[in-house]
Design an enzyme around this catalytic site. Structure first.
Site, PDB file in Angstrom:
ATOM      1  N   ARG A  91       0.211  -3.304  -4.851  1.00 14.75           N
ATOM      2  CA  ARG A  91       0.066  -3.062  -6.270  1.00 14.75           C
ATOM      3  C   ARG A  91       1.171  -3.393  -7.061  1.00 14.75           C
ATOM      4  O   ARG A  91       2.130  -2.564  -7.084  1.00 14.75           O
ATOM      5  CB  ARG A  91      -0.473  -1.723  -6.540  1.00 14.75           C
ATOM      6  CG  ARG A  91      -1.739  -1.344  -5.773  1.00 14.75           C
ATOM      7  CD  ARG A  91      -2.211  -0.032  -5.830  1.00 14.75           C
ATOM      8  NE  ARG A  91      -3.754   0.249  -5.394  1.00 14.75           N
ATOM      9  CZ  ARG A  91      -3.729   0.553  -4.035  1.00 14.75           C
ATOM     10  NH1 ARG A  91      -2.472   0.912  -3.461  1.00 14.75           N
ATOM     11  NH2 ARG A  91      -4.882   0.686  -3.362  1.00 14.75           N
ATOM     12  N   ASP A  99       3.299   6.072  -2.071  1.00 15.82           N
ATOM     13  CA  ASP A  99       3.477   4.751  -2.528  1.00 15.82           C
ATOM     14  C   ASP A  99       4.204   4.779  -3.548  1.00 15.82           C
ATOM     15  O   ASP A  99       4.385   5.482  -4.503  1.00 15.82           O
ATOM     16  CB  ASP A  99       2.058   4.206  -2.884  1.00 15.82           C
ATOM     17  CG  ASP A  99       1.019   3.855  -1.770  1.00 15.82           C
ATOM     18  OD1 ASP A  99       1.776   3.631  -0.513  1.00 15.82           O
ATOM     19  OD2 ASP A  99       0.058   3.774  -1.866  1.00 15.82           O
ATOM     20  N   TYR A 144       4.144  -4.264  -0.675  1.00 12.71           N
ATOM     21  CA  TYR A 144       3.149  -3.290  -1.314  1.00 12.71           C
ATOM     22  C   TYR A 144       2.383  -4.320  -2.169  1.00 12.71           C
ATOM     23  O   TYR A 144       2.815  -5.258  -2.791  1.00 12.71           O
ATOM     24  CB  TYR A 144       3.987  -2.349  -2.096  1.00 12.71           C
ATOM     25  CG  TYR A 144       3.000  -1.344  -2.706  1.00 12.71           C
ATOM     26  CD1 TYR A 144       2.297  -0.518  -1.927  1.00 12.71           C
ATOM     27  CD2 TYR A 144       3.172  -0.923  -4.253  1.00 12.71           C
ATOM     28  CE1 TYR A 144       1.437   0.578  -2.521  1.00 12.71           C
ATOM     29  CE2 TYR A 144       2.300  -0.053  -4.615  1.00 12.71           C
ATOM     30  CZ  TYR A 144       1.538   0.828  -3.904  1.00 12.71           C
ATOM     31  OH  TYR A 144       0.568   1.555  -4.266  1.00 12.71           O
ATOM     32  N   HIS A 170       9.022  -3.252  -7.801  1.00 16.93           N
ATOM     33  CA  HIS A 170       9.162  -3.856  -6.607  1.00 16.93           C
ATOM     34  C   HIS A 170       8.772  -5.328  -6.614  1.00 16.93           C
ATOM     35  O   HIS A 170       8.538  -5.757  -7.642  1.00 16.93           O
ATOM     36  CB  HIS A 170       8.117  -3.123  -5.536  1.00 16.93           C
ATOM     37  CG  HIS A 170       6.977  -2.567  -6.150  1.00 16.93           C
ATOM     38  ND1 HIS A 170       7.019  -1.072  -6.714  1.00 16.93           N
ATOM     39  CD2 HIS A 170       5.652  -2.756  -6.514  1.00 16.93           C
ATOM     40  CE1 HIS A 170       5.767  -0.912  -7.093  1.00 16.93           C
ATOM     41  NE2 HIS A 170       4.940  -1.844  -6.978  1.00 16.93           N
ATOM     42  N   GLU A 187       0.460   8.901   2.474  1.00 21.76           N
ATOM     43  CA  GLU A 187      -0.987   9.015   2.102  1.00 21.76           C
ATOM     44  C   GLU A 187      -2.030   9.024   3.332  1.00 21.76           C
ATOM     45  O   GLU A 187      -2.655   9.710   3.468  1.00 21.76           O
ATOM     46  CB  GLU A 187      -1.228   7.988   1.089  1.00 21.76           C
ATOM     47  CG  GLU A 187      -0.821   8.321  -0.167  1.00 21.76           C
ATOM     48  CD  GLU A 187       0.206   7.168  -0.585  1.00 21.76           C
ATOM     49  OE1 GLU A 187       0.520   6.884  -1.619  1.00 21.76           O
ATOM     50  OE2 GLU A 187       1.051   6.927   0.399  1.00 21.76           O
ATOM     51  N   GLU A 242       1.016   6.257  -9.221  1.00 17.90           N
ATOM     52  CA  GLU A 242      -0.168   7.090  -8.514  1.00 17.90           C
ATOM     53  C   GLU A 242       0.568   7.767  -7.347  1.00 17.90           C
ATOM     54  O   GLU A 242       0.356   8.845  -7.083  1.00 17.90           O
ATOM     55  CB  GLU A 242      -1.142   6.228  -8.267  1.00 17.90           C
ATOM     56  CG  GLU A 242      -2.583   6.927  -8.061  1.00 17.90           C
ATOM     57  CD  GLU A 242      -3.247   7.360  -9.203  1.00 17.90           C
ATOM     58  OE1 GLU A 242      -3.892   8.423  -9.107  1.00 17.90           O
ATOM     59  OE2 GLU A 242      -3.029   6.816 -10.189  1.00 17.90           O
ATOM     60  N   ASP A 255       4.699   3.664  -6.799  1.00 16.77           N
ATOM     61  CA  ASP A 255       3.984   3.264  -8.052  1.00 16.77           C
ATOM     62  C   ASP A 255       3.635   4.657  -8.835  1.00 16.77           C
ATOM     63  O   ASP A 255       3.821   5.941  -8.076  1.00 16.77           O
ATOM     64  CB  ASP A 255       2.888   2.405  -8.091  1.00 16.77           C
ATOM     65  CG  ASP A 255       1.643   2.937  -7.335  1.00 16.77           C
ATOM     66  OD1 ASP A 255       1.739   4.176  -6.917  1.00 16.77           O
ATOM     67  OD2 ASP A 255       0.720   2.189  -6.789  1.00 16.77           O
TER      68      ASP A 255
END
Length: 699
Positions: free
Chosen positions: A302, A82, A300, A347, A9, A86, A84
Site C-alpha cells: 500500500r 503495517d 509493502y 515507504h 497483524e 491503518e 501506514d
C-alpha cells in the site's frame, strides 16, 4: 524463555518474522484490528467534541487474552503492524487494549519482511506516531458519520440494506456520469484515404495516408467530400517530397504503486482489484520457498510512492548488468513528479525484496496467480532500472498536386527495457521498403482505399480506469480503492460485465438522491479537499477533530433537509394490470437487489413473483410487438421485444418510433437528438416535440 514480544497483524506475517528473530523473541498476531466503533450505534459522541467510542471487536476476546498473557511474561513489547495510517492505528489500539502504559513498549515498522529489514527496524524502534493515528481516526469518524447518517435515509426512501459512503458515493457518481456521457454521445462521421503506390523493385505497394493539402491538414466528413477529393486526385502524379529519419526514445516505466499495480493486474491479468490486493498481501507476508523457508517476496503493497532505496537500485542494476549486459542498465533513476499533489512517501514503490529470486526460479513454489502477479511486479521493477528502448522512425512526405500524403515506418533499434517488460508486444511496424526510398524514387498510383469511420463514445469504466481516475482526482488512498469498488458492486449499484462497469437502476436511484440531497458528499473537488485535510492531519498541521468540526454543521443541515424534503420520493408499490396467476390479485412493482420486479401483494400468504418489464411505448422495429425495458442477468439495462425469444430485437439505447429518412432504419434516442441505429448511416436529427412524439407513439 522469550524476553521480547513482537505483535503483528497476521499469522502468516508472524510465521515469517519468527524465523528471523531467534529464541529471545515471541511473535504473535492480532488478526487485524482489535478495537473499533460499535456496529449497532453511531459510536461518535457528537455533543462531546466528536469523541469516538471504541469497543473490543466481537470475537477478539480470546486473541486479546492470549496477547495479555504473553505481555505479562515479556520484558519488552514491539508493535510491528503495517507501516501506514491503518497499521499505526492498530498499534495504538493494541497499546490501550493490552494496557501497555506501564510496559516497555516500542513501535517498529519495515517496508519488506526480510531478515535485515526486521532486525534494522528493532534498532530504530520509536514511539507511536499520533499524527498518523489521528489521520486514521479522522477518516474513520468521517466515514462513520457519513455512512450511518445517510444510509437510513436511503433505507427509508428507496429500500432497506442500501449504504452511502464518503468515497464510494463519489465512485458511483463517476460511473453514472460516464454512463450518461455515453448515452448522450452522438457519433461524428469521418473518412480516411490511403493511396496504394507501386515502387519499382517492390512487390508490396507502399501505403500512404492522406493528410491534407499545401495549406495544412484536411478532414473528410462525408462520402460526398471523399468523392470530390478523389475527383480532384484523378490524373495527379505522386512524387516524394522528402524523407526524414529520426530517433525516438521510449522511457522505461516507473515501478509500481498500489494504483498502477491494480491497473496493470486488471488489464493484463484480468484480476479484480480485491484479488490483486489479496495475492499481493500473500507475497508480502511470505511464501515458503524451497531451501529458504518462508520469504517475503515483495515490499509493502500500500503505497503511492515511486521511490526506490539506493540499495535496491544498486542491486537491480547489478543484476541487469550480469544477465543482460552493460548497455541495458539505466543511467538515471526515474522518480514520479508530485509537485501538484501530496504523496505519502513513507515507504518505497512495490518491488521484489530479492532480485535473485526471479519468477522462473521460484515458479514451482507459487500458485498460478501468485506467480503471475509476482512476475508482473518483478518484470516492471527490473524494467524501471533499465535503459530506454530506442526506435528508428522513417517518415516519407508525398505530394499529388496540391494534396499531401505521408508514409511511415518504425523500427526497434535497441529493445532496452522491452526485453523484460514488453506487455503490449511492441515491434517494428510500417512499410518495410521505406528505407530504400529517396527523393528520386518513382511512384505510380495502384489504387485508393477509402474507409468510413465514426467517432467512438468514451469507454465505460473498468476497475483499472476507475482506480486511475480516483487517483488522478486525489480521491481515496491506496488502501481504499479495492474495498470501494467491491462495495458498490456488492450493493448492486454497479455490475461488472466483460471488465466494464455498468450502473444499475438501483445505482441510478441512489446516485440521483445523493446528488439532490448531499451534493457536497458526491462532489469530486470536495472529496479531494477532504483527502488533503487528512494528509495535513498526518503531517501534524491540522488537529483531527477540527476537520470533523468544520464538516459536521453543513452535513447535519443536509441530513435534516433530506429527511423532510425527500419524503415525496419514497417509492410506493405501483399496482399493475398483471394478474397473479396463483391468487388472482393485481401484482405490484417492488425494488429488489437487481432493480424492479413484480410481486403479489398477498405476501406472505402468496409468494409469487415475476420479472418486471416496463413498456416504453414504442413498437418493436422487427415484429411490431411492445418494446420493454429489460436487464441482463447482472442488472445492466437494455431494450428488448416482449416477444423474445421468438423476436430477437435488442438495443442498448431507447428506440424511437421515428424512422431514419436516409435509410429507413429505426432511430435511437441520444439526449435531445435522434441517431440512426444503422452504424453505416449515422444520420442525426432533432427529436420531435413532445406532442408530436406522443402522436407518433399513438399511431
Amino acid at each position: 524463555m522469550p524476553k521480547n514480544l513482537v505483535i503483528v497483524e497476521s499469522p502468516a506475517k508472524a510465521k515469517t518474522i519468527k524465523k528471523f528473530l531467534g529464541k529471545n523473541y515471541e511473535v504473535m498476531a492480532s488478526n487485524g484490528h482489535v478495537r473499533d466503533l460499535p456496529k449497532s450505534t453511531l459510536g461518535v459522541d457528537i455533543e462531546n467534541d466528536f469523541e469516538p467510542k471504541y469497543i473490543t471487536i466481537r470475537g477478539k476476546g480470546e486473541v486479546l487474552a492470549a496477547l495479555r498473557k504473553a505481555v505479562k511474561k515479556a520484558d519488552k513489547v514491539y508493535l510491528a503492524t503495517d507501516p501506514d495510517r491503518e497499521g499505526e492505528a492498530i498499534s495504538w489500539h493494541l497499546y490501550h487494549a493490552l494496557k501497555l502504559e506501564n510496559k516497555k513498549c516500542s513501535r517498529i515498522t519495515f517496508n519488506e519482511i526480510t531478515k535485515s529489514a526486521v532486525k534494522d527496524s528493532i534498532k530504530h524502534a520509536r514511539e507511536i506516531d499520533m499524527d498518523l493515528v489521528d489521520a486514521q481516526q479522522a477518516r474513520r469518524v468521517l466515514d462513520r458519520i457519513v455512512g450511518y447518517q445517510i444510509s437510513p435515509i436511503l433505507w427509508a426512501k428507496i429500500k432497506r440494506g442500501l449504504s452511502a459512503g464518503r468515497v464510494q458515493s463519489v465512485a458511483l457518481r463517476l460511473i453514472c456520469d460516464r454512463e450518461e456521457e455515453i448515452n448522450l454521445f452522438i457519433p461524428q462521421e469521418y473518412w480516411t484515404l490511403t493511396a496504394l503506390l507501386d515502387v519499382k523493385g517492390s512487390r508490396k505497394p507502399l501505403e500512404a495516408k492522406f493528410v491534407g493539402n499545401q495549406d495544412g491538414k484536411v478532414e473528410i466528413h462525408s462520402r460526398e467530400e471523399m468523392d470530390e477529393l478523389l475527383e480532384h486526385l484523378k490524373g495527379k502524379e505522386f512524387q516524394v517530397d522528402g524523407v526524414k529519419v529520426s530517433e525516438r526514445l521510449k522511457k522505461n516505466p516507473l515501478p509500481f504503486t498500489t494504483s498502477t499495480l491494480q491497473q496493470d493486474a486488471s488489464s493484463k491479468l484480468n484480476f479484480a482489484t480485491q484479488k490483486t490486493m489479496r495475492i499481493a498481501q500473500q507475497l508480502y507476508e511470505g511464501v515458503d520457498i524451497k531451501g529458504k523457508g518462508t520469504v517475503g517476496l515483495i515490499t509493502y503493497l500500500r503505497t503511492d510512492s515511486t521511490r526506490i532505496s539506493e540499495e535496491a537500485d544498486a542491486s537491480a542494476k547489478e543484476y541487469i548488468r550480469e544477465h543482460y549486459g552493460e548497455q541495458y542498465v539505466g543511467k538515471a533513476s526515474q522518480a514520479k513528479k508530485n509537485d501538484d499533489k501530496k504523496v505519502q512517501d513513507a515507504h518505497e514503490a512495490i518491488r521484489p525484496t530479492d532480485m535473485s529470486l526471479s519468477p522462473a526460479s521460484i515458479k514451482e513454489q507459487l500458485s498460478r496467480d501468485q506467480f503471475r502477479l509476482y512476475q508482473l511486479i518483478w518484470n516492471r521493477f527490473t524494467a524501471s532500472r533499465m535503459a530506454p528502448a530506442r526506435y528508428e522512425n522513417t517518415s516519407v512526405k508525398i505530394s499529388a498536386g496540391e494534396y499531401r500524403f505521408t508514409a511511415s515506418a518504425s523500427k526497434i533499434a535497441f529493445d532496452g527495457f522491452l526485453s523484460v517488460y514488453n506487455i503490449n508486444n511492441e515491434k517494428s511496424e510500417g512499410n518495410g521498403m521505406i528505407k530504400s526510398i529517396d527523393e528520386e524514387t518513382e511512384l505510380k498510383l495502384n489504387d485508393f482505399e477509402s474507409k468510413q469511420h465514426f467517432t467512438q463514445p468514451p469507454a465505460h469504466y473498468t476497475e483499472a480506469s476507475l482506480v486511475r481516475t480516483l487517483e488522478e482526482l486525489g480521491i481515496g488512498r491506496p488502501s481504499t480503492y479495492a474495498p470501494t469498488i467491491s462495495t458498490i458492486v456488492a450493493r448492486r449499484y454497479v455490475v461488472k460485465e466483460k471488465k466494464n462497469l455498468y450502473v444499475t437502476e438501483l445505482g441510478e436511484a441512489v446516485n440521483n438522491m445523493m446528488k439532490k440531497a448531499f451534493p457536497s458528499i458526491v462532489d469530486v473537488n470536495f472529496t479531494a479537499m477532504m483527502e488533503g485535510l487528512l494528509d495535513m492531519v498526518e503531517e501534524g498541521k491540522v488537529r483531527w477533530k477540527s476537520v470533523i468540526e468544520n464538516f459536521y454543521p453543513d452535513f447535519e443541515i443536509a441530513v435534516k433537509n433530506a429527511e423532510k424534503e425527500l419524503e415525496k420520493v419514497k417509492i410506493e408499490d405501483e399496482v399493475t394490470d398483471v394478474i397473479c396467476d396463483q391468487c388472482g390479485r393485481h401484482m405490484v412493482v417492488k425494488y429488489g437487489p437487481y432493480g424492479k420486479f413484480l410481486a403479489c401483494p398477498g405476501f406472505p400468504e402468496c409468494r409469487n413473483t415475476k420479472p418486471h418489464f416496463e413498456k416504453v411505448g414504442v413498437p418493436c422495429p422487427l415484429c411490431g410487438g411492445e418494446v420493454v425495458l429489460k436487464k441482463t442477468k447482472k442488472g445492466r439495462k437494455y431494450y428488448g421485444c416482449e416477444n423474445n425469444p421468438e423476436c430477437e430485437f435488442i438495443s442498448w439505447q431507447k428506440p424511437s418510433t421515428v424512422k431514419c429518412e436516409k435509410c429507413g432504419s429505426y432511430m435511437i434516442e441520444k439526449g435531445k437528438k435522434l441517431v440512426c441505429s444503422n452504424k453505416e448511416c449515422g444520420h442525426v436529427c432533432k427529436m420531435p416535440e413532445e406532442t408530436e412524439q406522443k402522436k407518433a407513439s399513438a399511431n
